[in-house]
Design a protein around this motif. Structure first.
Motif, PDB file in Angstrom:
ATOM      1  N   PHE A 226       0.808  -1.281   0.114  1.00 17.46           N
ATOM      2  CA  PHE A 226      -0.011   0.049   0.159  1.00 17.46           C
ATOM      3  C   PHE A 226       0.690   1.250   0.017  1.00 17.46           C
ATOM      4  O   PHE A 226       0.675   2.266  -0.763  1.00 17.46           O
ATOM      5  CB  PHE A 226      -0.928  -0.008   1.257  1.00 17.46           C
ATOM      6  N   HIS A 227       1.958   1.371   0.824  1.00 17.61           N
ATOM      7  CA  HIS A 227       2.886   2.387   0.945  1.00 17.61           C
ATOM      8  C   HIS A 227       3.336   2.726  -0.248  1.00 17.61           C
ATOM      9  O   HIS A 227       3.332   3.867  -0.890  1.00 17.61           O
ATOM     10  CB  HIS A 227       3.782   2.320   1.891  1.00 17.61           C
ATOM     11  N   CYS A 228       4.127   1.682  -0.978  1.00 19.91           N
ATOM     12  CA  CYS A 228       4.769   1.917  -2.429  1.00 19.91           C
ATOM     13  C   CYS A 228       3.849   2.283  -3.468  1.00 19.91           C
ATOM     14  O   CYS A 228       4.073   3.066  -4.451  1.00 19.91           O
ATOM     15  CB  CYS A 228       5.652   0.708  -2.752  1.00 19.91           C
ATOM     16  N   GLN A 229       2.538   1.512  -3.519  1.00 19.29           N
ATOM     17  CA  GLN A 229       1.499   2.203  -4.358  1.00 19.29           C
ATOM     18  C   GLN A 229       1.401   3.460  -4.420  1.00 19.29           C
ATOM     19  O   GLN A 229       1.212   4.121  -5.719  1.00 19.29           O
ATOM     20  CB  GLN A 229       0.352   1.306  -4.180  1.00 19.29           C
ATOM     21  N   GLN A 230       1.466   4.122  -3.302  1.00 25.77           N
ATOM     22  CA  GLN A 230       1.280   5.571  -2.997  1.00 25.77           C
ATOM     23  C   GLN A 230       2.265   6.537  -3.956  1.00 25.77           C
ATOM     24  O   GLN A 230       2.206   7.684  -4.198  1.00 25.77           O
ATOM     25  CB  GLN A 230       1.004   6.149  -1.806  1.00 25.77           C
ATOM     26  N   LEU A 231       3.607   5.732  -4.165  1.00 29.34           N
ATOM     27  CA  LEU A 231       4.539   6.554  -4.675  1.00 29.34           C
ATOM     28  C   LEU A 231       4.395   6.705  -6.295  1.00 29.34           C
ATOM     29  O   LEU A 231       4.830   7.971  -6.723  1.00 29.34           O
ATOM     30  CB  LEU A 231       5.951   5.559  -4.782  1.00 29.34           C
ATOM     31  N   PHE A 232       3.618   6.022  -6.920  1.00 32.38           N
ATOM     32  CA  PHE A 232       3.432   6.239  -8.509  1.00 32.38           C
ATOM     33  C   PHE A 232       1.967   6.573  -8.965  1.00 32.38           C
ATOM     34  O   PHE A 232       1.197   5.892  -8.656  1.00 32.38           O
ATOM     35  CB  PHE A 232       3.585   4.481  -8.992  1.00 32.38           C
ATOM     36  N   THR A 233       2.066   7.880  -9.534  1.00 30.68           N
ATOM     37  CA  THR A 233       0.657   8.188 -10.002  1.00 30.68           C
ATOM     38  C   THR A 233       0.839   8.162 -11.410  1.00 30.68           C
ATOM     39  O   THR A 233       1.579   8.573 -12.097  1.00 30.68           O
ATOM     40  CB  THR A 233       0.533   9.745  -9.664  1.00 30.68           C
TER      41      THR A 233
END
Length: 221
Positions: A28-35
């Motif tokens: 979940f944390h790393c998913q937020q890094l990429f838009t």
């Protein structure tokens, strides 16, 4: 299973598709890094988000060099992406190279008949970093790639202003024979599209040596 970005153990219920097909599985944390950049709403020349027509920069490049790059960028260059690239490229955490393998592999399917060429590092920069950040990511896609260009020993771009980048001299020479690339289609791949100067230099050299078409793909814009 582990997060393809931070490598921490990933605990979640997997679908049948995820069980049988390996891809980018981010916590979940790393998913937020990429838009993700919506391609239909991006500049067709440089991939700038929210600019469905050629932006001012691309119109200027078209006037200056006679072509636009048709760059596709996967993600926004925002705080999240900067956090990833600082850990991967500048800190040297090679494990982070698999952060978006699935998205990269999907994008490369649009260039099946192209020679894929990662943008090269100078020998000095490679010796310092220990790896090429672009080919490191490409390796995990299992797609063939070729180093068609060689970079001269010039000062790194990361510390330069926009104006200094735009004035940069041609940093590349051809690494292969002209016969290998004549009438071919080439896809240049780089990590970040900033001013476009580096990619334009690469495209110019390839066109001068007989390449039919040059397009570009970057991880972020």
């Amino acid at each position: 299973m582990h997060c393809s970005c931070c490598q921490k153990e990933l605990i979640k219920n997997l679908t049948l598709l995820e069980l049988f097909f390996q891809g980018s599985h981010r916590c979940f944390h790393c998913q937020q890094l990429f838009t993700v950049i919506e391609q239909k709403a991006a500049c067709p020349g440089c991939g700038r988000p929210n600019s469905a027509e050629l932006c001012g920069d691309c119109l200027q490049w078209q006037k200056q060099v006679g072509f636009v790059l048709e760059n596709r960028a996967l993600f926004y260059y925002d705080a999240g992406f900067r956090q990833w690239i600082e850990g991967y490229k500048f800190t040297g955490d090679y494990r982070l190279r698999g952060a978006f393998t699935a998205e990269l592999n999907q994008a490369l399917k649009n260039y099946r008949d192209y020679l894929i060429c990662p943008m090269p590092l100078s020998k000095e920069r490679f010796a310092t970093r220990g790896f090429n950040q672009v080919s490191g990511c490409l390796e995990l896609t299992k797609q063939a790639y070729h180093f068609l260009l060689e970079r001269k020993e010039l000062a790194p771009q990361s510390g330069k202003t926009r104006a200094e980048r735009l004035k940069m001299e041609q940093p590349f020479t051809l690494k292969v024979s002209k016969e290998k690339i004549r009438n071919q289609r080439v896809l240049l791949v780089d990590d970040v599209y900033t001013t476009g100067r580096t990619l334009v230099h690469g495209a110019e050299l390839l066109y001068q040596n007989g390449v039919e078409t040059v397009k570009t793909l970057t991880f972020a814009r």
